[in-house]
Design a protein around this motif. Sequence first.
Motif, mmCIF file in Angstrom:
data_model
loop_
_atom_site.group_PDB
_atom_site.id
_atom_site.type_symbol
_atom_site.label_atom_id
_atom_site.label_comp_id
_atom_site.label_asym_id
_atom_site.label_seq_id
_atom_site.Cartn_x
_atom_site.Cartn_y
_atom_site.Cartn_z
ATOM 1 N N THR A 44 -30.914 22.265 14.274
ATOM 2 C CA THR A 44 -31.279 21.464 14.629
ATOM 3 C C THR A 44 -31.324 20.462 13.521
ATOM 4 O O THR A 44 -31.333 20.559 11.967
ATOM 5 N N ARG A 46 -32.905 15.905 11.938
ATOM 6 C CA ARG A 46 -32.644 14.683 11.956
ATOM 7 C C ARG A 46 -32.125 13.782 11.086
ATOM 8 O O ARG A 46 -31.866 14.081 10.021
ATOM 9 N N ARG A 77 -27.342 19.585 16.645
ATOM 10 C CA ARG A 77 -28.081 18.962 17.457
ATOM 11 C C ARG A 77 -29.344 17.926 17.467
ATOM 12 O O ARG A 77 -30.451 18.562 16.474
ATOM 13 N N ASP A 79 -33.149 16.974 16.713
ATOM 14 C CA ASP A 79 -34.163 16.813 16.933
ATOM 15 C C ASP A 79 -35.333 16.496 15.969
ATOM 16 O O ASP A 79 -35.616 17.433 15.207
#
Length: 211
Positions: A44, A46, A77, A79
């Motif tokens: 993940t 950001r 991904r 997140d």
Amino acid sequence: MKRAFSALPALLLVATLSGCATSWVVDSDVKSFSAIDTVPAGATYRFERLPSQQANSERQASLEAMAAAALEQVGLRRDDANPRYTAQISARVTTTLSPWADPWLWDGPFGYGYGYGPYGYGRRWYGGGWYGAPIVPQASNPWYEREVGVVLRELGSNRVVYETRARNDGPYTASAAVLPVMFQAALQGFPKPPEGVRRVNIELPTAKKQQ
């Protein structure tokens, strides 16, 4: 020297599109640096913004949306609540005069012609009581130079684990179509890309060239 070679395919592309072609190729020069061999499944991230990027949040959000699609393709991904990495996204588009424009042509409000002045040969002013001073050439043949970048950092250590950039130049205004493809090109081979600069070609429908 690079421009002379990179511009030629674009000229051939213009000729191809004038026929019945249904696609066109975005060719990007990509260079990447990796400090990791593998990425955990479902890793993940950001987005992280520089202060200058925070000041232009609408544009940055648009670039991040383009990059997010490319990041997802390589298994990362988004997140924001539980990220493993941060992703810093950058992009620039610079407009210059086409390398295929006639370098001898200059415009003036009193007509034009070829001549020699203190700055060399060129088309000069004819009027106004003076002669020989050049003016800015017409930007009737713009050329677009684009670059995108992605920097991944590992949260906690703040260590850069991946850095990549892609560059493209050509005659089309279609940044909205080209930039997402350039992010895809920049991330090709993630997380162990080939060394050195490489050419990555990605095909798009011709309908997108004017977007």
